[in-house]
Design a protein around this motif. Structure first.
Motif, PDB file in Angstrom:
ATOM      1  N   UNK A 464       0.826  -1.210   0.000  1.00 57.60           N
ATOM      2  CA  UNK A 464       0.000   0.000   0.000  1.00 57.60           C
ATOM      3  C   UNK A 464       0.853   1.250   0.000  1.00 57.60           C
ATOM      4  N   UNK A 465       1.398   1.587   1.159  1.00 56.15           N
ATOM      5  CA  UNK A 465       2.080   2.880   1.314  1.00 56.15           C
ATOM      6  C   UNK A 465       3.334   2.975   0.448  1.00 56.15           C
ATOM      7  N   UNK A 466       4.235   1.993   0.572  1.00 60.54           N
ATOM      8  CA  UNK A 466       5.502   2.120  -0.176  1.00 60.54           C
ATOM      9  C   UNK A 466       5.293   2.042  -1.685  1.00 60.54           C
ATOM     10  N   UNK A 467       4.433   1.137  -2.115  1.00 63.40           N
ATOM     11  CA  UNK A 467       4.200   1.017  -3.554  1.00 63.40           C
ATOM     12  C   UNK A 467       3.486   2.256  -4.082  1.00 63.40           C
ATOM     13  N   UNK A 468       2.447   2.659  -3.379  1.00 57.86           N
ATOM     14  CA  UNK A 468       1.638   3.789  -3.855  1.00 57.86           C
ATOM     15  C   UNK A 468       2.385   5.107  -3.804  1.00 57.86           C
ATOM     16  N   UNK A 469       2.791   5.498  -2.609  1.00 58.44           N
ATOM     17  CA  UNK A 469       3.466   6.800  -2.462  1.00 58.44           C
ATOM     18  C   UNK A 469       4.814   6.781  -3.178  1.00 58.44           C
ATOM     19  N   UNK A 470       5.523   5.661  -3.055  1.00 59.76           N
ATOM     20  CA  UNK A 470       6.842   5.558  -3.691  1.00 59.76           C
ATOM     21  C   UNK A 470       6.779   5.727  -5.194  1.00 59.76           C
ATOM     22  N   UNK A 471       5.734   5.147  -5.807  1.00 60.73           N
ATOM     23  CA  UNK A 471       5.638   5.238  -7.273  1.00 60.73           C
ATOM     24  C   UNK A 471       5.451   6.686  -7.715  1.00 60.73           C
ATOM     25  N   UNK A 472       4.778   7.470  -6.888  1.00 59.87           N
ATOM     26  CA  UNK A 472       4.573   8.887  -7.246  1.00 59.87           C
ATOM     27  C   UNK A 472       5.847   9.697  -6.970  1.00 59.87           C
ATOM     28  N   UNK A 473       6.451   9.413  -5.821  1.00 63.46           N
ATOM     29  CA  UNK A 473       7.642  10.186  -5.425  1.00 63.46           C
ATOM     30  C   UNK A 473       8.753  10.129  -6.464  1.00 63.46           C
ATOM     31  N   UNK A 474       8.863   8.996  -7.129  1.00 68.62           N
ATOM     32  CA  UNK A 474       9.978   8.843  -8.070  1.00 68.62           C
ATOM     33  C   UNK A 474       9.887   9.824  -9.244  1.00 68.62           C
ATOM     34  N   UNK A 637       2.290  14.316  -1.661  1.00 65.94           N
ATOM     35  CA  UNK A 637       2.545  12.873  -1.651  1.00 65.94           C
ATOM     36  C   UNK A 637       2.256  12.293  -0.276  1.00 65.94           C
ATOM     37  N   UNK A 638       2.590  13.057   0.768  1.00 71.94           N
ATOM     38  CA  UNK A 638       2.399  12.530   2.116  1.00 71.94           C
ATOM     39  C   UNK A 638       1.077  12.969   2.764  1.00 71.94           C
ATOM     40  N   UNK A 639       0.240  13.634   1.988  1.00 76.06           N
ATOM     41  CA  UNK A 639      -1.087  13.944   2.529  1.00 76.06           C
ATOM     42  C   UNK A 639      -2.158  13.297   1.639  1.00 76.06           C
ATOM     43  N   UNK A 640      -2.538  13.971   0.556  1.00 76.71           N
ATOM     44  CA  UNK A 640      -3.633  13.461  -0.286  1.00 76.71           C
ATOM     45  C   UNK A 640      -3.316  12.061  -0.807  1.00 76.71           C
ATOM     46  N   UNK A 641      -2.103  11.906  -1.337  1.00 74.37           N
ATOM     47  CA  UNK A 641      -1.775  10.626  -1.986  1.00 74.37           C
ATOM     48  C   UNK A 641      -1.629   9.502  -0.951  1.00 74.37           C
ATOM     49  N   UNK A 642      -1.081   9.820   0.200  1.00 74.65           N
ATOM     50  CA  UNK A 642      -0.962   8.815   1.265  1.00 74.65           C
ATOM     51  C   UNK A 642      -2.344   8.326   1.701  1.00 74.65           C
ATOM     52  N   UNK A 643      -3.238   9.294   1.932  1.00 78.18           N
ATOM     53  CA  UNK A 643      -4.581   8.934   2.387  1.00 78.18           C
ATOM     54  C   UNK A 643      -5.302   8.115   1.310  1.00 78.18           C
ATOM     55  N   UNK A 644      -5.194   8.591   0.052  1.00 82.17           N
ATOM     56  CA  UNK A 644      -5.864   7.889  -1.043  1.00 82.17           C
ATOM     57  C   UNK A 644      -5.318   6.470  -1.174  1.00 82.17           C
ATOM     58  N   UNK A 645      -4.004   6.341  -1.039  1.00 81.46           N
ATOM     59  CA  UNK A 645      -3.376   5.028  -1.184  1.00 81.46           C
ATOM     60  C   UNK A 645      -3.870   4.052  -0.107  1.00 81.46           C
ATOM     61  N   UNK A 646      -3.873   4.522   1.120  1.00 76.41           N
ATOM     62  CA  UNK A 646      -4.312   3.657   2.227  1.00 76.41           C
ATOM     63  C   UNK A 646      -5.790   3.289   2.067  1.00 76.41           C
ATOM     64  N   UNK A 647      -6.562   4.285   1.664  1.00 80.05           N
ATOM     65  CA  UNK A 647      -7.998   4.050   1.465  1.00 80.05           C
ATOM     66  C   UNK A 647      -8.222   3.017   0.357  1.00 80.05           C
ATOM     67  N   UNK A 648      -7.515   3.167  -0.739  1.00 79.40           N
ATOM     68  CA  UNK A 648      -7.653   2.227  -1.858  1.00 79.40           C
ATOM     69  C   UNK A 648      -7.218   0.825  -1.408  1.00 79.40           C
TER      70      UNK A 648
END
Lengths: 783, 52
Positions: A464-474, A637-648
């Protein structure tokens, strides 16, 4: 009588008459196009229109058709200004705005102690107001090198003076506003009545800048003139006799260089002094008793007496009101509440003035101001023959706006930016960051396994978190690289040139060249692009440009493009990305043609724009913009995208009974998204996981990638996607509704109906475009 | 469930709470639209607030 439009490049002429009506004519006059002015045609744009002129020491561009309104007499041999050594007698320093020996004003009526002093920072466009504002307040407002960077007011306290508020206003050429952001400035000075005005004047272009100064003096507000860019003037052999300038204008004059922070402290001291002691301009009577037989002088003074009581009641400065009444400014006339007899009397006085002076009312007032300015500059200003900056600009322009080179150079520059961003610098940095994130993910994965962490928790953190947020951060490096280049374009002065040579092309689709500026900014982000449409002077052009900005691929869409092309088309990745950018532009052009025919009939606004000299982009400014973008991206990345990732992740791993499920098809997400899948089926995007990714993109476009990463965790699950599906996904992502922030900006500018319409319309366009791509793909057997 | 699980759950909960609070307060105050161009654009009043 020959017309300006008939002049050829290199030819010079003297303006004899300015025809036409309304705001455009007034704008021409305000820009210094008045009878008697010497004008040189510098060049025509590559497509023969608009034309670039040189007058009063600066470059102005206008359309050939509008130049047809200006009558001229040819000058057979243009006299180059002779740089004679001027010997001036020493003039005493008038000592205005300070407690010197000539301190004659304001002694008796200082502001009560503790009053918060309000200052307005007023000046022409691109004269360095925001640079000065940043110096004065320590703020970090964006500055650029094209007219109209600031579109709204910004407030701040002057450093070291907590009891002050200074307001940075959009640039204006005169107190007769031409575009919506100019109205902000005029209304501020007129209605909010600041305690003092800091009038910033570009000393390398002093004649045109002083036109506004003349009008500000009429406002009868304490004022200090800041002669900016003095370093540039003096380094090129020019100079200004400050004492003469101060004596004739009757307000303190301070030479400064906002960029180098020279003279700013002195400016602040004068500004605070005049505001505190309410020192109004000593002189306002610039009409000259003997000019044109004194016709304008007598007219202004006659009308002053007639409207004195009305002006007092309405709270409008008398001299300003008189000038505006003569010019026929309806806003001021109605505010004065004159009765019919008074209006008749005024009309007779003005008619008599027109008869005696041989000029119409607007031209006569502009002529009066410019005469004073020319006389003043003749006495106080030593001009350099040609500044190094201008010489450099002319040389660069031979290539960048040349008849045969402008468009190829533009394509080359944009291509180079794309290649460097997506193919070289950005891509290399992205690979570096991605491998770092992968390594970190592997380390965390290993650590969690060693610590025997619960499987569900393990899945949430890694998948969840590493794959989702990490993919955007790169994708951060790619975005920063693109912003770096966009900022270079803005700061160098090139963007104004693009507007110049693209005007004719854009006019065919119903827009003016100035619309290119918001569109280019739109490649960075749609929100500032929507805001920057305020520089467009007609509501029609503004609306149309706003509606076109969603077609420009903002940087937030780039992670989507990069993610999919890397996974599916690694060999031709950057070509596909450029193809998507071009597709957006082409569809935008088609949409513009449609809008022109259906929604926005009529002609685009005239193109009248100043061309600034090229400048080397400030390193601090560029770095600041990149840092801001990076910071905001990380925050997102650490607000909207983190929340969306965890929710998904949660919705994908739990079913409707809230029990953990190994089969995503039974998940809550599949159940909800499955309802909408049929709508996307015809365009090949019926998979509920794709649909969910696209929906999350409404919050922030980058979320599409993070959600996708969570929903398609490995290459095996991605294998189910065909190339055609991915292409349809890319096309849909390119065109569908802008993110919530952009829609909110559109709502602010155009209202809720337009914002809703844009969201729905863009989805429809995206759906139709994807349908077409899907149909073609199926026909050629790509499915 | 071991101690590491509990610590991780608490950490994730704290991160999520912080993220949600940030999203909500930012949107509520109009502090940031999230475009990242605050120095250039006045779409939100973040800049004014900061400068003041």
């Amino acid at each position: 009588m020959p017309l300006l439009k008939d002049m050829r490049p290199g030819e010079s002429a003297r303006v004899t008459k300015v025809n036409g009506t309304g705001a455009l004519r007034q704008h021409f006059l305000d820009m210094g196009m008045i009878p008697g002015t010497e004008v040189t045609v510098v060049k025509l744009a590559p497509m023969g229109d608009p034309m670039e002129l040189r007058l009063h020491g600066y470059e102005l561009t206008l359309r050939v058709a509008d130049a047809g309104e200006i009558e001229v007499s040819r000058i057979s041999e243009k006299k180059e200004p002779i740089r004679a050594k001027v010997t001036r007698s020493k003039t005493d320093h008038p000592g205005l705005g300070e407690g010197g020996r000539f301190h004659a004003k304001g002694d008796g009526d200082p502001l009560p102690d503790g009053t918060v002093m309000r200052f307005a920072l007023v000046g022409n466009q691109n004269s360095g107001k925001t640079t000065l504002f940043n110096r004065l307040t320590g703020a970090r407002q964006h500055v650029g090198n094209f007219p109209g960077v600031t579109v709204d007011r910004k407030d701040g306290a002057i450093k070291g003076y907590p009891d002050t508020i200074i307001t940075d206003l959009p640039g204006i050429y005169s107190m007769s506003p031409y575009s919506s952001e100019e109205i902000v400035s005029r209304s501020f000075v007129l209605d909010e009545k600041p305690h003092a005005v800091i009038n910033i004047v570009d000393s390398t272009n002093i004649e045109r800048n002083m036109y506004l100064t003349m009008q500000l003096l009429e406002m009868d507000i304490p004022m200090v003139v800041a002669l900016n860019m003095m370093d540039e003037l003096t380094s090129n052999g020019g100079g200004i006799d400050i004492n003469i300038m101060e004596q004739r204008l009757g307000v303190p004059v301070v030479p400064i260089s906002a960029a180098k922070n020279e003279g700013v402290d002195e400016l602040v001291e004068h500004a605070v002094h005049i505001a505190h002691y309410r020192e109004r301009p000593v002189e306002q009577d610039f009409c000259g008793k003997n000019i044109n037989g004194g016709a304008v002088h007598r007219c202004i003074h006659g009308i002053r007496h007639l409207i004195e009581d009305h002006a007092e009641k309405a709270g409008i400065p008398l001299r300003f009101a008189a000038s505006k009444v003569i010019e026929g400014d309806e806003l001021v006339i109605s505010a004065l509440g004159l009765d019919e007899n008074e209006r008749d009397a005024i009309e007779h006085i003005v008619l008599q003035m027109e008869k005696e002076s041989g000029l119409d009312r607007s031209a006569a007032i502009a002529d009066m101001r410019y005469r004073f300015i020319m006389e003043l500059c003749g006495a106080a200003v030593t001009k350099p023959t040609e500044s190094r900056e201008h010489l450099r600009s002319r040389r660069i322009d031979k290539l960048l706006t040349g008849k045969f080179t402008a468009v190829p150079m533009f394509i080359l520059i944009m291509g180079l930016i794309s290649w460097l961003t997506f193919g070289v610098i950005g891509a290399w940095l992205q690979d570096l960051l991605a491998s770092g994130i992968d390594r970190l993910t592997a380390l965390v994965d290993e650590a969690l396994t060693d610590a025997e962490v619960n499987d569900v928790l393990h899945g949430l953190i890694v998948d969840g978190i590493f794959t989702g947020v990490g993919s955007v951060l790169s994708f951060l490096p790619v975005i920063i690289t693109l912003f770096f280049f966009l900022s270079m374009l803005e700061d160098s002065g090139y963007i104004a040139r693009v507007a110049f040579f693209m005007d004719k092309m854009l006019r065919r689709i119903g827009l003016s060249g100035r619309s290119i500026v918001p569109m280019l900014i739109g490649f960075g982000c749609s929100v500032p692009a929507v805001m920057s449409t305020r520089t467009l002077s007609s509501e029609r052009d503004r609306r149309m440009t706003i509606l076109l900005t969603p077609f420009m691929s903002c940087t937030a869409k780039m992670p989507i493009y990069s993610f999919f092309v890397e996974a599916f088309f690694p060999d031709i990745g950057w070509l596909i990305i450029i193809g998507l950018y071009l597709l957006g532009i082409i569809l935008g052009l088609l949409a513009a043609v449609l809008y022109k025919g259906v929604l926005f009939r009529g002609e685009p606004v005239p193109f009248v724009m100043e061309l600034p000299n090229y400048r080397l982009p400030g390193a601090g400014n560029v770095v600041r913009l990149m840092w801001e973008k990076a910071k905001d991206f990380l925050q997102r990345a650490f607000s909207v995208i983190l929340v969306a990732t965890v929710l998904i992740w949660f919705l994908k791993n739990f079913d409707l009974h809230m029990t953990l499920t190994a089969d995503p098809e039974k998940s809550i997400l599949a159940a909800i998204a499955g309802i909408f899948s049929p709508v996307m089926q015809p365009i090949g995007l019926g998979d509920w996981r794709i649909l969910v990714s696209l929906i999350t993109g409404f919050m922030a476009k980058e979320s599409v990638v993070s959600s996708f990463g969570v929903l398609f965790p490995d290459s095996a699950s991605m294998a189910a996607l065909t190339s055609l599906t991915v292409v349809c996904m890319l096309v849909f992502s390119l065109l569908y509704t802008p993110c919530v922030a952009a829609i909110a900006a559109i709502k602010r500018e155009l209202g809720v109906k337009w914002a809703a319409a844009v969201a729905v319309w863009q989805c429809a366009v995206a759906w139709l475009a994807a349908l077409l791509v899907h149909a073609i793909g199926m026909m050629i057997g790509a499915g | 469930m071991n101690i590491v699980d509990i610590i991780l759950i608490l950490l994730i909960a704290a991160a999520l709470t912080g993220a949600v609070i940030k999203i909500v307060t930012d949107r509520k105050k109009g502090k940031s639209c999230g475009c990242g161009d605050c120095s250039r654009c006045s779409a939100c009043d973040k800049t004014n607030r900061k400068v003041r």
